[in-house]
Design a protein around this motif. Sequence first.
Motif, short mmCIF file in Angstrom:
data_model
loop_
_atom_site.label_atom_id
_atom_site.label_comp_id
_atom_site.label_asym_id
_atom_site.label_seq_id
_atom_site.Cartn_x
_atom_site.Cartn_y
_atom_site.Cartn_z
N ASN A 165 20.89 63.45 38.93
CA ASN A 165 21.97 64.03 39.23
C ASN A 165 22.96 62.88 38.94
O ASN A 165 24.18 63.29 38.34
CB ASN A 165 22.33 64.38 40.65
CG ASN A 165 21.60 65.85 40.84
OD1 ASN A 165 21.30 66.86 39.76
ND2 ASN A 165 21.23 66.07 42.00
N VAL A 166 22.91 61.72 39.13
CA VAL A 166 23.85 60.63 39.07
C VAL A 166 23.93 60.32 37.42
O VAL A 166 24.85 60.00 37.11
CB VAL A 166 23.26 59.28 39.75
CG1 VAL A 166 23.16 59.58 41.32
CG2 VAL A 166 21.78 58.59 39.34
N GLN A 194 30.42 61.37 36.38
CA GLN A 194 31.14 60.36 36.04
C GLN A 194 31.71 59.31 37.22
O GLN A 194 32.33 58.41 37.07
CB GLN A 194 32.58 60.97 35.60
CG GLN A 194 32.37 61.69 34.36
CD GLN A 194 31.83 61.14 33.16
OE1 GLN A 194 32.41 60.05 33.00
NE2 GLN A 194 30.97 61.86 32.72
N THR A 195 31.47 59.85 38.42
CA THR A 195 31.66 58.82 39.79
C THR A 195 30.67 58.28 40.28
O THR A 195 30.92 57.49 41.33
CB THR A 195 32.17 59.97 40.79
OG1 THR A 195 31.65 60.94 41.17
CG2 THR A 195 33.69 60.64 40.02
N LEU A 196 29.29 58.50 40.08
CA LEU A 196 28.19 58.07 40.72
C LEU A 196 27.42 56.99 39.60
O LEU A 196 27.41 57.12 38.56
CB LEU A 196 27.21 59.10 40.96
CG LEU A 196 27.78 60.09 41.88
CD1 LEU A 196 26.59 61.23 42.08
CD2 LEU A 196 28.14 59.68 43.33
N ASP A 197 27.23 55.75 40.48
CA ASP A 197 26.56 54.69 39.68
C ASP A 197 25.16 55.16 39.14
O ASP A 197 24.47 55.82 39.73
CB ASP A 197 26.33 53.52 40.41
CG ASP A 197 25.93 52.26 39.57
OD1 ASP A 197 24.84 52.03 39.39
OD2 ASP A 197 27.02 51.58 39.31
N GLU A 198 24.63 54.95 38.06
CA GLU A 198 23.40 55.41 37.41
C GLU A 198 22.11 54.77 38.08
O GLU A 198 21.10 55.39 38.16
CB GLU A 198 23.41 55.00 35.78
CG GLU A 198 24.25 56.02 35.06
CD GLU A 198 24.30 55.72 33.64
OE1 GLU A 198 23.23 54.96 33.31
OE2 GLU A 198 24.81 56.38 32.89
N MET A 221 38.07 52.88 38.70
CA MET A 221 37.67 52.93 40.16
C MET A 221 36.11 52.51 40.05
O MET A 221 35.33 53.23 39.26
CB MET A 221 37.85 54.45 40.45
CG MET A 221 37.42 54.77 41.98
SD MET A 221 37.94 56.60 42.75
CE MET A 221 36.63 57.16 41.62
N ASP A 222 35.77 51.93 41.06
CA ASP A 222 34.19 51.57 41.19
C ASP A 222 33.42 53.01 41.47
O ASP A 222 34.00 53.79 42.15
CB ASP A 222 33.95 50.74 42.37
CG ASP A 222 34.68 49.45 42.21
OD1 ASP A 222 34.80 49.17 41.00
OD2 ASP A 222 34.72 48.58 43.11
N LYS A 223 32.32 52.93 40.90
CA LYS A 223 31.53 54.04 41.08
C LYS A 223 30.77 54.04 42.25
O LYS A 223 30.36 52.92 43.02
CB LYS A 223 30.58 54.37 40.01
CG LYS A 223 31.06 54.55 38.77
CD LYS A 223 30.11 54.81 37.63
CE LYS A 223 30.72 55.28 36.23
NZ LYS A 223 29.90 55.96 35.19
N ILE A 224 30.36 55.12 43.01
CA ILE A 224 29.78 55.34 44.11
C ILE A 224 28.16 54.92 43.89
O ILE A 224 27.41 55.35 43.03
CB ILE A 224 29.80 56.73 44.93
CG1 ILE A 224 31.23 57.16 45.00
CG2 ILE A 224 28.79 56.84 45.93
CD1 ILE A 224 31.33 58.65 45.44
N MET A 225 27.66 54.04 44.63
CA MET A 225 26.12 53.53 44.61
C MET A 225 25.31 54.10 45.67
O MET A 225 25.92 54.40 46.60
CB MET A 225 26.17 51.94 44.78
CG MET A 225 26.83 51.36 43.76
SD MET A 225 26.66 49.49 43.66
CE MET A 225 24.96 49.32 42.91
#
Length: 358
Positions: free
Chosen positions: A25-26, A30-34, A1-5
């Motif tokens: 926080n990003v 595991q779900t947010l783009d760095e 699954m693509d990470k949230i940007m």
Amino acid sequence: MDKIMICIIGSGNWATTIARNVGRNVLNSQTLDEKVTMYVYEEIVEGRKLTEIINTTHINSKYMPNFELPPNIVAVDDIVTTARDADIIIFAIPPTFVSSCCKTLLGKVKPTAHAVSLIKGFERGDDGQFVLISQIIMRQLKIPCSVLVGCNLAHELAHDHFAEGTVGCRDQKYYRVLHDIFKSPTFRVVVTEDADCVEICSTLRNIIAFAAGCSDGMELNENTKGGIIRRGFLEMLQFVDVFYPGCRMGTFFESCGISDLVTSCYANRNRKLAEAFVKTGKPLSELEHILIPGHEPLGPVTAELVHHMLKKKGLEDKFPLFTTVYRICTGDYPLQRLVETLIKAREDIFHPLHTFQL
């Protein structure tokens, strides 16, 4: 699954402060783009581009020189490049630039993107009423827009002092995400779906902060300021009940409501402006350019627009504090009328269908 940007539009002290939280926080998600892009209006600072300074030193030397940004915050000088791939677009710019930024971004952002406004302010509508910033963003970009406001002075948050914020979220699937990207060990974030109420509270408190500044300028006692806060809070409740029916009573007791109101009455540019207005006797139009350059005096402007809305419904006498502040700003009432208003105000809450005794 693509990470949230995520991207941030703005690079002032508030944008930079919130970028520190988001950037940290990003990295723990595991779900947010760095990578977090931040739009920076390009300026030359000591011979170097501000974007270059931020990306090499990780310090916003123009607006927050004493605080380091996480290295995953990437400064970009083009607003479209900043936002085009983002799933969450955080707006932290002066309200006067919102419309122009949205016009530039129209059709250039993901249709599934979700905006978040961190902007305290409004625009004057064609009908003379104020238009909330989130409504402007939604109307122009055609995407949902949540809001974050509350008792959160940027410099205190940057120093990791305790602060609170309220997110008014317009999409349930973003409840947890918005909480997680803004929070910190010292920044408590509460999420509610009551977005209109969250935002309107941050607008109305400007009138009450101006009244508190008048009290300070006249060197009245703390009990008088307490009376202003109490009466102002009641009129906030009434105003939202009349013009934004369906809002939740509990929202007023979150950070966006009573906490932000109290803080604004002690530390706010509208309070500062009103105090100088009383002490110097100079016109507001002259003082605003000295004390709050580049910012619209939201206390007087909000009072004017609120008065316009009240007058259309014949409700000026039901909102004596709001009406008095407006009349003081226009020069129709003397300053002493402020205390008289507190003394003579009726002890009930107006409702369009009932009048509830306290």
